[in-house]
Design a protein around this motif. Structure first.
Motif, short mmCIF file in Angstrom:
data_model
loop_
_atom_site.label_atom_id
_atom_site.label_comp_id
_atom_site.label_asym_id
_atom_site.label_seq_id
_atom_site.Cartn_x
_atom_site.Cartn_y
_atom_site.Cartn_z
N VAL A 78 74.36 64.75 24.05
CA VAL A 78 73.35 63.78 23.60
C VAL A 78 71.96 64.42 23.63
N THR B 264 69.07 65.05 20.80
CA THR B 264 67.77 64.38 20.92
C THR B 264 67.25 64.58 22.34
N ILE C 283 64.83 61.60 25.71
CA ILE C 283 65.42 60.34 25.27
C ILE C 283 65.47 59.37 26.45
N LYS D 144 68.32 54.55 28.79
CA LYS D 144 69.04 53.44 28.14
C LYS D 144 69.75 53.92 26.87
N GLU D 145 69.11 54.77 26.08
CA GLU D 145 69.73 55.27 24.85
C GLU D 145 70.92 56.18 25.14
N ILE D 146 70.81 56.98 26.19
CA ILE D 146 71.94 57.82 26.58
C ILE D 146 73.13 56.93 26.93
N GLU E 138 73.74 53.91 25.90
CA GLU E 138 74.27 53.29 24.69
C GLU E 138 75.15 54.26 23.90
N LYS E 139 74.71 55.49 23.79
CA LYS E 139 75.48 56.48 23.03
C LYS E 139 76.81 56.82 23.70
N SER F 165 58.52 56.79 31.59
CA SER F 165 57.96 56.77 30.25
C SER F 165 56.47 56.49 30.30
N SER G 73 60.90 52.34 32.26
CA SER G 73 61.88 53.14 31.53
C SER G 73 61.84 54.61 31.98
#
Length: 149
Positions: free
Chosen positions: A46, A50, A53, A56-58, A60-61, A87, A93
């Motif tokens: 992942v 990207t 990142i 949360k996006e990790i 989701e993926k 973040s 985040s």
């Protein structure tokens, strides 16, 4: 009563489960060379796509919740593969970024998919077809899970 549907050979879950275990076992010696586990490899895949990142996006993926992902990322951070920082836009985040060591590992790991294909004995066409079918199944099942939640 007909118990035919309860036979192991009739279940889709069993070959998926057993295949997953077998594939992970094929990966193990390849990943041992890089001192990473299969879940760590997935996170790196992942991040190599990207970098920087949100956690949360990790999740989701990879279809993982933060409770599963956080200990994995902490271990990877302690081994110098990535960093986790708050973040700038949202202090709640976490943003995950590759370190130089994590980036360099990509150059070494580029051989893994080809070596796994060789180990599997499958043709590239067969693997592509299986992947398409499994992706379709995953989409259907994830939609069912979301709708039932």
């Amino acid at each position: 009563m007909n118990y035919e549907s309860l036979k192991l050979e009739k279940q889709i879950c069993f070959p998926l489960y057993a295949s997953s275990r077998a594939v992970t076992a094929l990966y193990r010696p390849l990943l041992d060379e890089f001192d990473i586990t299969y879940p760590q490899y997935l996170v790196l895949l992942v991040l190599w796509e990207t970098d920087k990142i949100p956690l949360k996006e990790i999740g989701e993926k990879l279809f993982l919740d933060s409770g599963t992902l956080t200990p994995l990322l902490k271990k990877m951070e302690s081994s110098g593969l990535l960093t986790r920082d708050r973040s700038d836009q949202d202090e709640r985040s976490l943003v995950v970024s590759l370190t130089t060591k994590g980036k360099k590992l990509q150059k070494k790991a580029v051989c893994i998919p080809e070596r796994l294909l060789e180990e599997s004995g499958l043709t590239p066409e067969k693997v592509e077809g299986l992947k398409r079918d499994l992706d379709d199944l995953l989409i259907i099942l994830e939609q069912k899970l979301r709708n039932s939640a």
